[in-house]
Design an enzyme around this catalytic site. Structure first.
Site, PDB file in Angstrom:
ATOM      1  N   ARG B  11       2.128   3.150  -0.588  1.00  0.00           N
ATOM      2  CA  ARG B  11       3.586   3.302  -0.545  1.00  0.00           C
ATOM      3  C   ARG B  11       4.071   3.190   0.914  1.00  0.00           C
ATOM      4  NH1 ARG B  11       7.710   5.888   1.834  1.00  0.00           N
ATOM      5  NH2 ARG B  11       6.479   7.801   1.857  1.00  0.00           N
ATOM      6  N   ASP B  12       3.802   4.193   1.715  1.00  0.00           N
ATOM      7  CA  ASP B  12       4.329   4.215   3.078  1.00  0.00           C
ATOM      8  C   ASP B  12       3.743   3.085   3.916  1.00  0.00           C
ATOM      9  OD1 ASP B  12       5.952   5.236   5.035  1.00  0.00           O
ATOM     10  OD2 ASP B  12       4.868   7.105   5.324  1.00  0.00           O
ATOM     11  N   HIS B 204       2.617  15.602   6.787  1.00  0.00           N
ATOM     12  CA  HIS B 204       2.687  14.137   6.778  1.00  0.00           C
ATOM     13  C   HIS B 204       2.944  13.683   8.213  1.00  0.00           C
ATOM     14  CE1 HIS B 204       4.089  10.167   5.027  1.00  0.00           C
ATOM     15  NE2 HIS B 204       4.750  10.149   6.173  1.00  0.00           N
ATOM     16  N   HIS B 206       2.642  10.860  11.592  1.00  0.00           N
ATOM     17  CA  HIS B 206       2.518   9.485  12.078  1.00  0.00           C
ATOM     18  C   HIS B 206       1.840   9.507  13.444  1.00  0.00           C
ATOM     19  CE1 HIS B 206       4.976   7.036   9.182  1.00  0.00           C
ATOM     20  NE2 HIS B 206       5.233   8.249   8.770  1.00  0.00           N
ATOM     21  N   CYS B 237       5.571  -0.632  12.056  1.00  0.00           N
ATOM     22  CA  CYS B 237       6.579  -1.685  11.970  1.00  0.00           C
ATOM     23  C   CYS B 237       5.941  -2.991  12.423  1.00  0.00           C
ATOM     24  CB  CYS B 237       7.750  -1.341  12.883  1.00  0.00           C
ATOM     25  SG  CYS B 237       8.862  -2.723  13.116  1.00  0.00           S
ATOM     26  N   ASN B 246       1.290   5.479  10.038  1.00  0.00           N
ATOM     27  CA  ASN B 246       0.798   6.757   9.556  1.00  0.00           C
ATOM     28  C   ASN B 246      -0.541   7.055  10.220  1.00  0.00           C
ATOM     29  OD1 ASN B 246       2.379   7.799   6.991  1.00  0.00           O
ATOM     30  ND2 ASN B 246       2.314   5.570   6.850  1.00  0.00           N
TER      31      ASN B 246
END
Lengths: 300, 300
Positions: B11-12, B204, B206, B237, B246
């Site tokens: 997903r991410d 969560h 990054h 990105c 992540n």
């Protein structure tokens, strides 16, 4: 709160780079690191130029950066001959390396640990007054040949070494980058408790497995305030990109800034130096802050 | 001691990748992550396919991976319409996102926080029994628009959200990667102290600035045992290589292994998945363990 960063790229970072970095360029790197606020810089080593041809001009770099205001230039010395050359070239801060593990010491300096400890004793006994000593204990956590290094072994190595001279800065080195935050926290606590007093402490970490900053944070939490790091995350093996680089100075500086800990480092200027270092032919750069500050895109 | 890793790459990690990853390949990634020992996987999202075309086949991926033994498949839902679609497709574990900061919430879901909290309340009230909820609080530490997010604001957001339903897993999200270990440790301690009881917690993170593992270690130390991560360090990105990925699942798994904490993950199998993910066209991979385990050279 204040942390001191020791910039080791000109030694640990440049050393594995094949193509010779011109002396002029090395001097410029030291000048620019100094301009970015770094005051302790390991500018090279006095090792056999056949073993490490990249650093054969350390004497020249040392002389040409001596005028930099407040610069505490450190050089690595592997043995008595290196010490003599370093002192002759005007060095006032020597870094000597002994490994905690036998296998790594033999591989690194072709002597057993006992011989290295004896040599170290003779070297520090013969130093002129005012010459500072950084004693790096390589493989303080993990050895590329023997695996995990037990804390008791590290403490007993330090017993022997510090008996020669207490007034040194000991660098606990995670040579392989395989230490984890719990291990770092535990060993640092034990070292600080056992050798309270005149001995100072530093942590030297590699980011091989991405644990560089986690280990720096753990060492800081346990009471260490001096950290080796290399701009651009240099120190990697050019034949295995991404592997074995030193923790990046700009990443450490960023972390401490976020934690509200002063380092005296100007991050923008440092990132510019790091970007130039990362672009050196033959370099295997690391670290994240360089890219992150260069072009942030919206987080999702 | 045991930590649970929630694999969020499908997903991410896939979401910002431009070239469409064929459904077949997405299914294979989930299967292989499952084979590597991962049991909680965020396999996609039910968002407007015009906004995130990459994830338009989430329903299909969900159906085709439902047979995997013990898989707890989670899907992201941005609103009531997404919830309806997810339930229709058979989802049993929904992740809903609210931002702590107004600016990020508006940018992310084009509503103010109060509206998101209200919507969330209606959604959880209407869920069939047995459907699990992960509530992600984005920008729990830092907002790309507003900077540092104060702890008191985060706690008051949680007051409002958890009033609707306590029995959820709250993900404290470092959306920008600008949290530092002290900040993470402090906020996690406060959350756990304030909402003791039926609420569970996850972190969560990054790795934008290299602090990914340092922050995971801090969250673990403060009492969190569930961590989102993406194989290959995906989530970056593609237009700013190295930025905003992540934290890499293989790096987190490696760290916990070194710390003696079980995760159930087979590192070799996971690294193979990560290497394949890193090679996806349009991917901006991160993490260090993938390269380090691929070709270690002698540390110096």
């Amino acid at each position: 709160m204040r942390a001191t960063l020791v910039e080791v790229a000109p030694r640990d970072g440049f050393q594995p780079i094949g193509p010779f970095i011109p002396t002029e360029e090395k001097v410029a790197f030291v000048e620019d690191a100094h301009a970015a606020g770094l005051r302790r810089i390991e500018i090279g080593s006095f090792v056999n130029p056949k073993a490490v041809p990249q650093l054969r001009d350390t004497g020249e770099v040392l002389r040409r950066t001596a005028r930099l205001d407040g610069l505490d230039a450190q050089v690595l010395v592997p043995n008595a001959r290196g010490v003599a050359l370093a002192l002759e070239a005007g060095a006032r801060h020597l870094a000597y390396v002994v490994s905690a593990s036998e296998a790594h010491n033999r591989s690194n300096v072709r002597r057993d640990v006992a011989a290295s400890v004896r040599d170290y004793g003779e070297i520090v006994a013969g130093l002129p007054a005012g010459v500072k000593v950084r004693l790096n204990l390589a493989t303080s956590f993990d050895c590329p040949f023997d695996g995990r290094v037990e804390e008791d072994l590290v403490l007993s190595r330090l017993d022997g070494l510090l008996a020669h001279r207490e007034d040194v800065e000991v660098g606990l080195c995670d040579t392989t980058g395989r230490a984890d935050p719990n291990h770092v926290f535990s060993l640092v606590l034990k070292c600080l408790a056992r050798f309270e007093g005149r001995t100072r402490w530093a942590f030297h970490g590699h980011d091989t497995y991405g644990l560089g900053l986690a280990n720096v944070a753990a060492a800081w939490r346990a009471g260490i305030a001096v950290f080796d790091a290399a701009f651009g995350g240099l120190g990697g093996c050019p034949f295995a990109p991404g592997a074995t680089g030193n923790v990046a100075t700009e990443d450490v500086a960023w972390m401490f800034r976020r934690m509200g800990v002063a380092t005296g480092v100007g991050l923008e200027a440092l990132v510019a130096v790091a970007a130039r270092a990362a672009a050196l032919p033959g370099a295997a750069p690391g670290g994240r802050v360089r890219a992150a500050l260069a072009g942030i895109c919206a987080a999702s």
